[in-house]
Design a protein around this motif. Sequence first.
Motif, short mmCIF file in Angstrom:
data_model
loop_
_atom_site.label_atom_id
_atom_site.label_comp_id
_atom_site.label_asym_id
_atom_site.label_seq_id
_atom_site.Cartn_x
_atom_site.Cartn_y
_atom_site.Cartn_z
N ALA A 161 -9.18 -60.87 -0.95
CA ALA A 161 -10.03 -59.79 -1.40
C ALA A 161 -11.49 -60.00 -0.53
O ALA A 161 -12.15 -59.18 -0.20
N ALA A 162 -11.93 -61.29 -1.04
CA ALA A 162 -13.34 -61.66 -0.52
C ALA A 162 -13.30 -61.55 1.18
O ALA A 162 -14.40 -60.93 1.91
N GLY A 163 -12.32 -61.86 1.83
CA GLY A 163 -12.25 -61.62 3.35
C GLY A 163 -12.27 -60.08 3.69
O GLY A 163 -13.01 -59.88 4.83
N VAL A 164 -11.53 -59.43 2.88
CA VAL A 164 -11.54 -57.86 3.41
C VAL A 164 -13.05 -57.43 2.98
O VAL A 164 -13.79 -56.60 3.98
N TRP A 165 -13.49 -57.93 2.08
CA TRP A 165 -15.02 -57.51 1.69
C TRP A 165 -16.01 -57.85 2.83
O TRP A 165 -16.72 -56.97 3.24
N VAL A 166 -15.83 -59.11 3.33
CA VAL A 166 -17.04 -59.75 4.13
C VAL A 166 -16.71 -59.00 5.57
O VAL A 166 -17.44 -58.61 6.23
N THR A 167 -15.34 -58.59 6.02
CA THR A 167 -14.87 -57.91 7.12
C THR A 167 -15.63 -56.30 7.04
O THR A 167 -16.10 -55.90 8.20
N ALA A 168 -15.61 -55.90 5.90
CA ALA A 168 -16.27 -54.47 5.67
C ALA A 168 -17.60 -54.77 6.15
O ALA A 168 -18.38 -53.69 6.76
N ALA A 169 -18.22 -55.83 5.60
CA ALA A 169 -19.92 -56.09 5.67
C ALA A 169 -20.13 -56.01 7.28
O ALA A 169 -20.99 -55.68 8.10
N VAL A 170 -19.12 -57.01 8.09
CA VAL A 170 -19.20 -57.09 9.42
C VAL A 170 -19.20 -55.95 10.17
O VAL A 170 -19.93 -55.52 11.09
N GLY A 171 -18.06 -54.93 9.74
CA GLY A 171 -18.05 -53.67 10.41
C GLY A 171 -19.31 -52.92 10.17
O GLY A 171 -19.73 -52.15 11.31
N MET A 172 -19.88 -52.96 8.99
CA MET A 172 -21.00 -52.22 8.90
C MET A 172 -22.30 -52.74 9.65
O MET A 172 -22.96 -51.92 10.02
N THR A 173 -22.14 -54.07 9.85
CA THR A 173 -23.24 -54.52 10.32
C THR A 173 -23.23 -54.07 12.11
O THR A 173 -24.25 -53.82 12.62
N CYS A 174 -22.25 -54.28 12.55
CA CYS A 174 -21.86 -53.77 13.71
C CYS A 174 -22.35 -52.18 14.14
O CYS A 174 -22.91 -51.71 15.08
N GLY A 175 -21.81 -51.43 12.88
CA GLY A 175 -22.13 -50.04 12.79
C GLY A 175 -23.70 -49.61 12.88
O GLY A 175 -24.14 -48.61 13.49
N SER A 176 -24.24 -50.79 12.51
CA SER A 176 -25.89 -50.54 12.55
C SER A 176 -26.47 -51.27 13.65
O SER A 176 -27.62 -51.31 13.79
N SER A 177 -25.68 -51.83 14.66
CA SER A 177 -26.02 -52.42 15.94
C SER A 177 -26.75 -53.76 15.67
O SER A 177 -27.53 -53.99 16.59
N ALA A 220 -23.71 -60.03 12.95
CA ALA A 220 -22.33 -59.65 12.69
C ALA A 220 -21.41 -60.61 13.52
O ALA A 220 -20.39 -61.30 12.87
N VAL A 221 -21.92 -61.19 14.72
CA VAL A 221 -21.07 -62.51 15.33
C VAL A 221 -21.27 -63.63 14.55
O VAL A 221 -20.12 -64.66 14.21
N SER A 222 -22.41 -64.00 14.20
CA SER A 222 -22.85 -65.19 13.36
C SER A 222 -22.00 -65.07 11.99
O SER A 222 -21.38 -66.04 11.63
N THR A 223 -21.87 -64.07 11.22
CA THR A 223 -21.07 -63.93 10.02
C THR A 223 -19.66 -64.11 10.19
O THR A 223 -19.05 -64.92 9.52
N THR A 224 -19.12 -63.60 11.45
CA THR A 224 -17.78 -63.80 11.67
C THR A 224 -17.50 -65.34 12.00
O THR A 224 -16.63 -65.79 11.47
N VAL A 225 -18.40 -66.08 12.78
CA VAL A 225 -18.26 -67.55 12.94
C VAL A 225 -18.20 -68.11 11.49
O VAL A 225 -17.48 -69.00 11.31
N ILE A 226 -19.32 -67.87 10.61
CA ILE A 226 -19.33 -68.70 9.55
C ILE A 226 -18.11 -68.29 8.73
O ILE A 226 -17.44 -69.31 8.04
N VAL A 227 -17.57 -67.20 8.59
CA VAL A 227 -16.41 -66.81 7.88
C VAL A 227 -15.00 -67.75 8.30
O VAL A 227 -14.39 -68.28 7.41
N LEU A 228 -14.94 -67.69 9.64
CA LEU A 228 -13.84 -68.44 10.22
C LEU A 228 -14.20 -70.01 10.08
O LEU A 228 -12.99 -70.57 9.89
N ILE A 229 -15.37 -70.48 9.90
CA ILE A 229 -15.51 -71.77 9.69
C ILE A 229 -15.10 -72.10 8.28
O ILE A 229 -14.51 -73.11 7.94
N CYS A 230 -15.53 -71.32 7.22
CA CYS A 230 -15.19 -71.39 5.84
C CYS A 230 -13.88 -71.35 5.74
O CYS A 230 -13.36 -72.19 4.98
N LEU A 231 -13.06 -70.48 6.36
CA LEU A 231 -11.63 -70.35 6.11
C LEU A 231 -10.84 -71.45 6.70
O LEU A 231 -9.97 -72.11 6.07
#
Length: 151
Positions: free
Chosen positions: A95-111, A116-127
């Motif tokens: 659930a948290a992964g889906v939630w942060v993935t939505a945030a990454v998408g929103m961040t990309c949508g905002s350009s 967005a890339v930094s957050t994705t890397v942090i998420v992958l490191i965490c997982l």
Amino acid sequence: MDLVLRIFIAGVLGGLIGLEREYRGKAAGFRTHFLVALGSALFMVLSMYGFEEVRTLPNMSVDPSRVASQIVSGIGFIGAGAIIFQKKIHGLTTAAGVWVTAAVGMTCGSSLYLLAVSTTVIVLICLEAEWFLLRNTKRKKEDEDSLEEGE
């Protein structure tokens, strides 16, 4: 073309998170995370640029952040469905992964690609760190158990 790039990058980043989840055999995998990121980016682009004609009308105000808040609410609903209550709780990380993935998408949508890339890397490191630590802790416990049995 910039708007398509925003959605494309969101899908790629969401897909990366989803691949890790898929590899670990979790319920929400590549397709779920890809679609959540893609949809979130699309909603952000739509909220920022989709109402241009309406903005010119007299006595009309448009607040793009309202769409963003609804994305968060919708993802909360999806996340709640991913959590299963039995004797213990399952699915919180999904659930948290889906939630942060939505945030990454929103961040990309905002350009805001770097964020967005930094957050994705942090998420992958965490997982991956979680999996690595759990694996090593389990292995250490098994070694201790085998030592106790040998005594």
